[in-house]
Write a protein that holds these residues in place. Structure first.
Motif, PDB file in Angstrom:
ATOM      1  N   TYR A  31      31.984  26.284  46.764  1.00 14.98           N
ATOM      2  CA  TYR A  31      33.027  27.237  47.112  1.00 14.98           C
ATOM      3  C   TYR A  31      34.282  26.980  46.288  1.00 14.98           C
ATOM      4  CZ  TYR A  31      30.519  28.644  51.405  1.00 14.98           C
ATOM      5  OH  TYR A  31      29.608  29.141  52.305  1.00 14.98           O
ATOM      6  N   TYR A  33      38.374  28.864  45.482  1.00 20.24           N
ATOM      7  CA  TYR A  33      39.350  29.786  46.078  1.00 20.24           C
ATOM      8  C   TYR A  33      40.583  29.882  45.178  1.00 20.24           C
ATOM      9  CZ  TYR A  33      36.764  27.898  50.112  1.00 20.24           C
ATOM     10  OH  TYR A  33      35.789  27.460  50.972  1.00 20.24           O
ATOM     11  N   TYR A  47      41.301  35.569  46.135  1.00 20.17           N
ATOM     12  CA  TYR A  47      39.866  35.749  45.935  1.00 20.17           C
ATOM     13  C   TYR A  47      39.175  34.437  46.245  1.00 20.17           C
ATOM     14  CZ  TYR A  47      39.535  40.324  43.569  1.00 20.17           C
ATOM     15  OH  TYR A  47      39.521  41.669  43.273  1.00 20.17           O
ATOM     16  N   TYR A  48      37.893  34.523  46.551  1.00 21.54           N
ATOM     17  CA  TYR A  48      37.109  33.325  46.705  1.00 21.54           C
ATOM     18  C   TYR A  48      35.692  33.546  46.195  1.00 21.54           C
ATOM     19  CZ  TYR A  48      35.035  35.385  50.961  1.00 21.54           C
ATOM     20  OH  TYR A  48      34.385  36.203  51.852  1.00 21.54           O
ATOM     21  N   SER A  49      34.982  32.443  46.022  1.00 21.93           N
ATOM     22  CA  SER A  49      33.615  32.504  45.496  1.00 21.93           C
ATOM     23  C   SER A  49      32.758  31.474  46.224  1.00 21.93           C
ATOM     24  CB  SER A  49      33.623  32.206  43.987  1.00 21.93           C
ATOM     25  OG  SER A  49      32.306  32.015  43.515  1.00 21.93           O
ATOM     26  N   ILE A  54      29.049  34.976  42.342  1.00 19.93           N
ATOM     27  CA  ILE A  54      29.401  35.634  43.612  1.00 19.93           C
ATOM     28  C   ILE A  54      30.890  35.473  43.860  1.00 19.93           C
ATOM     29  CG2 ILE A  54      28.950  35.779  46.082  1.00 19.93           C
ATOM     30  CD1 ILE A  54      26.328  34.216  45.528  1.00 19.93           C
ATOM     31  N   THR A  55      31.590  36.588  43.968  1.00 17.48           N
ATOM     32  CA  THR A  55      33.015  36.549  44.291  1.00 17.48           C
ATOM     33  C   THR A  55      33.319  37.576  45.366  1.00 17.48           C
ATOM     34  OG1 THR A  55      33.630  38.159  42.591  1.00 17.48           O
ATOM     35  CG2 THR A  55      33.631  35.831  41.949  1.00 17.48           C
ATOM     36  N   ASP A  56      34.416  37.370  46.078  1.00 20.44           N
ATOM     37  CA  ASP A  56      34.799  38.318  47.120  1.00 20.44           C
ATOM     38  C   ASP A  56      36.315  38.312  47.279  1.00 20.44           C
ATOM     39  OD1 ASP A  56      33.202  39.137  50.293  1.00 20.44           O
ATOM     40  OD2 ASP A  56      34.539  40.269  49.008  1.00 20.44           O
ATOM     41  N   SER A  67      36.236  35.830  38.040  1.00 24.86           N
ATOM     42  CA  SER A  67      34.827  35.747  37.652  1.00 24.86           C
ATOM     43  C   SER A  67      34.365  34.332  37.941  1.00 24.86           C
ATOM     44  CB  SER A  67      34.653  36.094  36.173  1.00 24.86           C
ATOM     45  OG  SER A  67      35.400  35.206  35.364  1.00 24.86           O
ATOM     46  N   ARG A  68      33.090  34.165  38.120  1.00 23.97           N
ATOM     47  CA  ARG A  68      32.541  32.817  38.374  1.00 23.97           C
ATOM     48  C   ARG A  68      31.188  32.732  37.648  1.00 23.97           C
ATOM     49  NH1 ARG A  68      32.150  29.366  43.148  1.00 23.97           N
ATOM     50  NH2 ARG A  68      31.764  27.275  42.315  1.00 23.97           N
ATOM     51  N   PHE A  74      36.554  28.824  37.609  1.00 17.47           N
ATOM     52  CA  PHE A  74      36.882  30.006  38.426  1.00 17.47           C
ATOM     53  C   PHE A  74      38.229  30.554  37.943  1.00 17.47           C
ATOM     54  CE2 PHE A  74      36.360  32.959  41.586  1.00 17.47           C
ATOM     55  CZ  PHE A  74      37.160  32.851  42.721  1.00 17.47           C
TER      56      PHE A  74
END
Lengths: 116, 113
Positions: A31, A33, A47-49, A54-56, A67-68, A74
């Motif tokens: 994870y 952030y 944002y977090y991943s 996968i990012t949100d 982007s990740r 990150f």
């Protein structure tokens, strides 16, 4: 281990410019952030991943992109910088969810951004 | 979004004093809680985790009251080095199955010689 590293430490942008804030961690955390902290305010999640690819969105994503592509990196992209984006930006990382709740988040030293 | 409220401070206390900070949270589903410490112009760092009724680590004691949705941090025998801002942090489980942390605005402590 270096932990969570961020570059640059300081930056001044003109209105309308763009930049990328870099964040890397070497703890093999899934994870990651991005937060911003305005004076006298709590940290707000941008944002977090939860893993590579996968990012949100968090609470305040407008004006930012992420982007990740790898577990370690990150980056946070600011497009068309505005004075309202003047803030301190912190990147953080953690392990995945524990059975009893969330794991501790480890923070980078922050990037102080001023938009004039 | 769920809220986390803290004593606004600042707290100015003499060395050796005992000081307590309070925090209330609105998300009744939260199971674990954190106190982070943030020094001036630095990043937050974990001070204590609270998973059950409380936790003690040396001069620091954190207590949790789930019924009242209330967390406290007690610092005994304050040191000059305790001067910092203390952040109450409540994890919130998202619909996607991950946790997001909600941070209080923090309580500033100044320990005076």
């Amino acid at each position: 281990n270096a932990g969570v590293t961020q570059t640059p430490k300081f930056r001044i942008l003109k209105i309308g410019q763009s930049m990328t804030l870099q964040c890397a961690q070497d703890m093999n955390h899934n994870y990651m952030y991005w937060y911003r902290q305005d004076p006298g305010m709590g940290l707000k999640l941008i944002y977090y991943s939860v893993g590579a690819g996968i990012t949100d969105k968090g609470e305040v994503p407008n004006g930012y992109n992420v982007s990740r592509s790898t577990t370690e990196d990150f980056p946070l992209r600011l497009e068309l910088a505005a004075p309202s984006q003047t803030s301190v930006y912190f990147c953080a990382s953690s392990y995945s969810i524990a059975s009893g709740g969330a794991y501790e988040q480890f923070f980078g030293p922050g990037t102080r951004l001023t938009v004039l | 979004r769920k809220e986390v409220e803290q004593d606004p401070g600042p707290f100015n206390v003499p060395e050796g004093a005992t000081v307590a900070f309070n925090c209330t949270y609105s998300n009744s589903a939260s199971q674990s809680f954190f106190w982070y410490r943030q020094d001036c112009r630095k990043e937050p760092k974990l001070l204590m985790s609270v998973y059950s009724s409380g936790n003690e680590d040396g001069r620091f004691t954190a207590q949790l009251n789930r019924a009242s949705q209330y967390i406290s941090l007690l610092i005994r025998d304050s040191k000059l080095s305790d001067s910092a801002t203390y952040l109450c942090v409540v994890p919130e489980l998202t619909g996607a199955g991950s946790y997001q942390l909600t941070f209080g605005k923090g309580t500033k402590l100044s320990v005076i010689p």
